[in-house]
Scaffold this active site. Structure first.
Site, PDB file in Angstrom:
ATOM      1  N   VAL A   1      -3.882   3.217  -2.620  1.00  0.00           N
ATOM      2  CA  VAL A   1      -3.042   4.407  -2.493  1.00  0.00           C
ATOM      3  C   VAL A   1      -3.620   5.340  -1.423  1.00  0.00           C
ATOM      4  CG1 VAL A   1      -2.080   6.403  -3.701  1.00  0.00           C
ATOM      5  CG2 VAL A   1      -2.355   4.220  -4.911  1.00  0.00           C
ATOM      6  N   ARG A   2      -2.747   5.780  -0.529  1.00  0.00           N
ATOM      7  CA  ARG A   2      -3.132   6.728   0.523  1.00  0.00           C
ATOM      8  C   ARG A   2      -2.322   7.996   0.333  1.00  0.00           C
ATOM      9  NH1 ARG A   2      -6.031   2.849   0.636  1.00  0.00           N
ATOM     10  NH2 ARG A   2      -6.617   1.610   2.444  1.00  0.00           N
TER      11      ARG A   2
ATOM     12  N   MET B   1       0.845  -1.176   0.000  1.00  0.00           N
ATOM     13  CA  MET B   1       0.000   0.000   0.000  1.00  0.00           C
ATOM     14  C   MET B   1       0.890   1.239   0.000  1.00  0.00           C
ATOM     15  SD  MET B   1      -2.544   1.415   3.077  1.00  0.00           S
ATOM     16  CE  MET B   1      -2.393  -0.088   3.926  1.00  0.00           C
ATOM     17  N   PRO B   2       0.933   1.982  -1.097  1.00  0.00           N
ATOM     18  CA  PRO B   2       1.703   3.223  -1.118  1.00  0.00           C
ATOM     19  C   PRO B   2       1.057   4.278  -0.228  1.00  0.00           C
ATOM     20  CG  PRO B   2       1.218   2.458  -3.345  1.00  0.00           C
ATOM     21  CD  PRO B   2       0.400   1.653  -2.410  1.00  0.00           C
ATOM     22  N   ILE B   3       1.887   4.930   0.578  1.00  0.00           N
ATOM     23  CA  ILE B   3       1.424   6.030   1.424  1.00  0.00           C
ATOM     24  C   ILE B   3       2.281   7.241   1.104  1.00  0.00           C
ATOM     25  CG2 ILE B   3       1.074   6.866   3.772  1.00  0.00           C
ATOM     26  CD1 ILE B   3       0.927   3.903   4.641  1.00  0.00           C
TER      27      ILE B   3
END
Length: 63
Positions: free
Chosen positions: A39-40, A1-3
């Protein structure tokens, strides 16, 4: 999960912040092949008097 964390000086409109979130999300999907839903994006706004440039606050410099 990209942050993704983005530090911004205050003063941008809600529309500008929405556009930034959309564009950053799209870039992660393209570059990382990440599912859009994973994506966050966190926008951290700070007052201009809390950011210094060359020994002066951004507020004093009129930034």
């Amino acid at each position: 999960m990209p942050i993704l964390q983005v530090n911004l000086l205050e003063g941008r409109s809600d529309e500008q912040k929405e556009a930034l979130i959309e564009e950053l999300t799209a870039a992660c999907v393209k570059a990382l092949n990440a599912p859009k839903e994973s994506v966050r994006v966190m926008l951290n706004e700070m007052p201009k008097q809390n950011f210094g440039i060359g020994g002066h606050s951004a507020k004093k410099l009129g930034k």
